[in-house]
Design an enzyme around this catalytic site. Structure first.
Site, PDB file in Angstrom:
ATOM      1  N   HIS A   3       0.798  -1.243   0.000  1.00  6.89           N
ATOM      2  CA  HIS A   3       0.000   0.000   0.000  1.00  6.89           C
ATOM      3  C   HIS A   3       0.826   1.287   0.000  1.00  6.89           C
ATOM      4  O   HIS A   3       0.340   2.327   0.429  1.00  6.89           O
ATOM      5  CB  HIS A   3      -0.953   0.026   1.214  1.00  6.89           C
ATOM      6  N   GLU A  40     -13.921  -8.871   0.251  1.00  4.92           N
ATOM      7  CA  GLU A  40     -14.572  -7.547   0.149  1.00  4.92           C
ATOM      8  C   GLU A  40     -14.868  -7.198  -1.307  1.00  4.92           C
ATOM      9  O   GLU A  40     -14.614  -6.079  -1.756  1.00  4.92           O
ATOM     10  CB  GLU A  40     -13.648  -6.479   0.753  1.00  4.92           C
ATOM     11  N   GLU A  81     -19.289  -2.044   1.732  1.00  3.70           N
ATOM     12  CA  GLU A  81     -18.386  -1.299   2.620  1.00  3.70           C
ATOM     13  C   GLU A  81     -18.647   0.199   2.527  1.00  3.70           C
ATOM     14  O   GLU A  81     -18.884   0.739   1.448  1.00  3.70           O
ATOM     15  CB  GLU A  81     -16.937  -1.617   2.228  1.00  3.70           C
ATOM     16  N   CYS A  88     -10.119   2.265   7.640  1.00  4.87           N
ATOM     17  CA  CYS A  88     -10.285   3.125   6.463  1.00  4.87           C
ATOM     18  C   CYS A  88     -11.611   3.883   6.475  1.00  4.87           C
ATOM     19  O   CYS A  88     -11.677   5.040   6.059  1.00  4.87           O
ATOM     20  CB  CYS A  88     -10.177   2.297   5.188  1.00  4.87           C
ATOM     21  N   HIS A  96     -12.081  -6.508  -5.682  1.00  5.56           N
ATOM     22  CA  HIS A  96     -12.265  -5.729  -4.454  1.00  5.56           C
ATOM     23  C   HIS A  96     -13.015  -4.441  -4.786  1.00  5.56           C
ATOM     24  O   HIS A  96     -12.572  -3.653  -5.620  1.00  5.56           O
ATOM     25  CB  HIS A  96     -10.874  -5.426  -3.885  1.00  5.56           C
TER      26      HIS A  96
END
Lengths: 620, 620
Positions: free
Chosen positions: A139, A302, A318, A386, A250
């Site tokens: 990331h 996800e 999400e 997040c 995702h």
């Protein structure tokens, strides 16, 4: 000029954005804004401190002993998103205390930057040698993206270069590292693409745009992903972006990538990118989006599911994916001026996005179920955090999404009791909205300007509105909507009023028959708001046993905590489940039922009271 | 004495098992058996060789260069399960070629064992120092469990000690390593508990039983799990076993653990264990089991969901979990003689278990959806290949589950065209079943024995049967069933016939209203067989658009590949989806429909022809 996205020079933007600071919201979103500034921002700062996220910067700077204190390699971004949020808040409010804290946070961030411009606390100290070795999971570019976005916001709002210089140095480091004749690579988690395009817009330096383009075109070559488990599709790295047909992988990664690709299109007019974006949008909106605007059907990875795979009890949806959905559609709107994109913004805003944050401003959903047995509750924070600062960032930047301008006028995309001062044609247009939206479709505008020459005001006609009535200075006006907007062209000099009336009544919605979990069920929507049934309002029966009966629903003012809303009441039947004791399956039999009165509440307000079952889709 | 479970001396076993080799199956399961021996076993051996699973043993033994060739730490168990399967096959067939291969495989396994008895190819070579350091994930005890089971089967069938000595040495190593005053630990993946109890039964050495008991009681202390992600509940390590109230966590782990705990109960009569087992069974069967007998609602962490969480499209229902469900219920049956456990065995066998393997015997489902859009297909193998050899092992041991004996007689639990020679009272009872079960409920038994004194034959009356007709030697008999069995007591000396007639007709089944994905839907069951609709039989409409109309369904003989079956035909309506083009949600409207004839097939036979949509639960 506190713009979220600065497209005033973007050749392919039909609409131009306005600064966040030019609108003050006082209605429905105003409540969220106030709670955000008063409760959420200080609470989140404490959490950044108490969970070690700020210590991570101190440790990386050598100011503190120890090693990385948190779990994930992207925990720096919680700090950056908070900084971006405070910046946008400052565009609208004087918040001297928070501004002081922000300055000190920026100092901590700056101190953690390496000589060479690299910034990332996870790969500091002993882990330094791992930099840029694992783009799929580490990331680093995602972190850079949020840093750049925060820095651009901070500079635009405060005029200070403190964070901006830090971000630019890191961006330059990345530019010097990656590229066709340098190191090949693509971000495991898209996000930096949007940021780089914005940095280009802020600086005028084309290299950042080139780098964004490089990263988008670098996908589909295995540079952003791991070969197995979860495999390239999770990273949207299984095909070149311009070849994508179906939105998969995702959900947040996919929607951030689409947002960044739309930014790229706004600057370059890249036709292949544009075609891919439209294909993906069509696939998403007609086959994979929840009625709440939520995205992502699967808890596992996800991710998006297959087409029409939209489970309710285990919807993932999400909160960050809802935000990403909004951000992408806003960019598509800028490119086209087509109201269908603003419709999706509205659909996700009042439903699957605001459901992410509690009314008290300090509890959050990471995933947003559309049906619950009573165990799912909002949390104060997450290891993977997040969503909370992303929700905060969205709420504070909301004013910047309400209006745009074009050569020939001003567009109103979102309705909210508010006052706006919009720069237009070298002068100012003031627009006041008086409305109880989204609880009422009545919106009264007062428009003031010195501009003599005629220009147009575009009012969005939401797709849920079957009809509309329009008055200008008290006189009924007949207008034909185009692309989801009605256009009012005249000289607005002086003070004028416009009244828009969008008749709002509860309607029953059905889903495509392939959404088999919704077969034989209906959802209830009133205006843009999706409703649900929650146990707290219906003590006399288990809400999962309800069968809808009513042809029509009665509206009633209701309140949850400090928020007023329109509740809906109706008559139905509740199945008697006592005869099911100890059985899971049985031969089809007559069911005993009783007649019940039921109450529905807006979905985004659920789980703010005592725990209990909830459902959006109701048997009919 | 090729028994799967040897409970002849187990003080708390009401029923005693029979050897696998004492029954020859020639009907429905006979086809699976033949395919298994002719196709599956050789294919799977090639896969063990070609995927590197056997090389792992050679490398660990130092006979081959290189390092562990496969992905997971439990890949040795595929070899062990194959060895166990071949052993049980040898109980029923002469297979000299496979037996030779098996002997050579055992040599490979033996060569990989360390001086100290440790055996596990994953933690060999450089990884040796990691032994017993990560019980949660390294599966060392799980590997040991499968080794022991294979070894016991091999010795029981062939009389050879070759594999048995290897397994016993490893078991002794484990016994010397773990325990209250030794190293504390519990298996991350339960399985060794069953194996250790069986090793106790085989050797009479109580230390193996003590160790099994220790491992079961060691749970709930964090010894078997990681604290976060997925956390102790995934490992069923969040509470002591005897305190469990709800079946949660990884489905296969949970059901293997329950199987092992039932074995412990059979030997010790531990009342707390017994109460926990019954609580968990009740919770599982009345709140968490699919109509197919499948277990595990979630793809994420292959786990049970909450109560009534039984999604169809994303049901996990792992093939191994179906096998574990069968194994657990068989042990509960041995403890009680209660037919409710055999009902579950039957429910899972003909549906969610056999769906795991293709009719051609060389393709497998890892997870078994109850609804599919047409993309899910059986695979030849998996990186994580637990299911294929587990399915093989189950099929080959099926004969051993059909009958049990008790002091007063013989129990028939499962119906299948077959011949059996059962040891009883120092003599033999021969039972021939002539039947087309599960397609017909007519079962004709021929019983031959020299035993003079009267004894009882117990015939199971499945819970799906509303009625039954019974004849002994041609004469109608009135009998009152007890605990799911009808008891026929007389002298059986000589040759006698018993005819059992279980009227079989298709019925519509509904699920508890809390299973919201099944609301307003029905499943079709005929006898023990659950049906589904598959696109291949219904070319004139998309099967997902079907709405059931018929009150009754017509039976028709059908065939898929080489297998005959009863298909069901009916009349329904198919929704017109053309008007939905480009839409996912709309205001509730009248739907255009057309009348259609539809065909249903047994669920376990789906996906053996061209890909297409499928559904078990149909709108009514």
């Amino acid at each position: 000029m506190s713009k979220i996205v600065e497209v005033s020079k973007s050749p392919y933007a039909k609409l131009k954005t306005i600064p966040v600071g030019s609108v003050r919201v006082n209605g429905f979103m105003g409540k969220y804004f106030e709670t955000l500034v008063n409760v959420t921002l200080p609470t989140q700062y404490d959490l950044l401190e108490n969970t070690g996220r700020l210590d991570n910067f101190r440790i990386a700077a050598g100011k503190m002993e120890g090693s990385y204190k948190t779990l994930f390699p992207f925990d720096d971004t919680d700090v950056y998103k908070w900084a971006e949020t405070v910046s946008f808040a400052l565009a609208n409010r004087k918040l001297p205390e928070l501004e002081k804290i922000l300055d000190s946070v920026i100092e901590e961030v700056k101190a953690a930057q390496d000589e060479d411009g690299y910034l990332g606390t996870y790969l500091s100290g002993d882990r330094k040698k791992e930099r840029w070795t694992n783009l799929a999971w580490n990331h680093e570019l995602y972190n850079a993206g949020h840093l750049i976005q925060a820095a651009v916001a901070h500079r635009r709002v405060t005029g200070k270069n403190t964070l901006f210089e830090v971000a630019k140095r890191f961006a330059d480091h990345i530019y010097n590292t990656f590229g066709p004749e340098k190191k090949e690579g693509a971000p495991g988690h898209p996000e930096v693409e949007m940021a780089l395009v914005e940095l280009y817009r802020e600086t005028g330096d084309r290299k950042y745009l080139d780098l964004a383009r490089y990263f988008i075109y670098a996908r589909g070559k295995g540079l952003a992903s791991v070969p197995r488990n979860p495999g390239p599709e999770y990273f949207i790295d299984h095909k070149p972006f311009v070849e994508l047909e179906e939105i998969t992988g995702h959900a947040v990664r996919a929607l951030y990538l689409c947002s960044g690709a739309t930014d790229l299109y706004l600057e370059t007019g890249d036709e292949k990118i544009w075609q891919a974006l439209n294909r993906l949008w069509e696939n998403f909106v007609t086959k994979k989006m929840y009625i709440t605007g939520g995205a992502g059907s699967r808890h596992d990875w996800e991710s998006f599911g297959e087409e029409y795979e939209l489970p309710n009890r285990r919807s993932y949806a999400e909160s960050c994916a809802s935000i990403a959905n909004f951000m992408w559609n806003f960019r598509m709107l800028l490119a086209t001026g087509d109201g269908k994109f603003a419709d999706v913004m509205e659909q996700v805003l009042y439903n699957g996005l605001l459901s992410g944050i509690s009314l008290d401003g300090k509890h959050y959903f990471y995933f947003n179920p559309l049906e619950d047995y009573g165990r799912t509750r909002r949390q104060k924070w997450f290891d993977c955090a997040c969503c909370p600062p992303n929700l905060a960032r969205f709420i504070v930047s909301f004013p910047g999404y309400m209006y745009t301008t074009s050569d020939d006028g001003v567009q109103v995309h979102l309705y909210e009791k508010s006052t706006a001062r919009l720069d237009f044609k070298g002068s100012v247009v003031e627009i006041e909205q008086e409305t109880d939206y989204p609880w009422s479709g009545e919106v009264a505008f007062t428009i003031k300007t010195d501009i003599e020459e005629p220009f147009s005001i575009y009012l969005r006609l939401p797709s849920w509105a079957d009809d509309f009535v329009l008055r200008v200075d008290g006189k009924a006006v007949i207008a034909k909507p185009q692309n989801g907007y009605v256009k009012l062209s005249q000289s607005w000099k002086g003070k004028h009023t416009v009244e828009l009336s969008l008749p709002m009544k509860a309607v029953f919605i059905e889903a495509h028959p392939f959404v088999r979990d919704d077969l034989g069920k209906a959802a209830v929507k009133r205006g843009p708001v999706v409703y649900c049934i929650e146990q707290a309002d219906n003590p006399d029966f288990h809400v999962w046993t309800l069968v809808l009966n009513s042809e029509s629903l009665k509206e009633e003012k209701g309140k949850i905590l400090d928020r007023e809303a329109v509740f809906l009441k109706g008559t139905g039947r509740a199945l008697d489940i006592s005869e099911w004791e100890g059985k899971l399956y049985r031969k089809l039999s007559e069911v005993r039922e009783k007649t019940v009165e039921f109450t529905l509440i807006p979905y985004h307000m659920w789980a703010n009271r005592e725990p209990g079952a909830m459902a959006v889709w109701l048997k009919r």
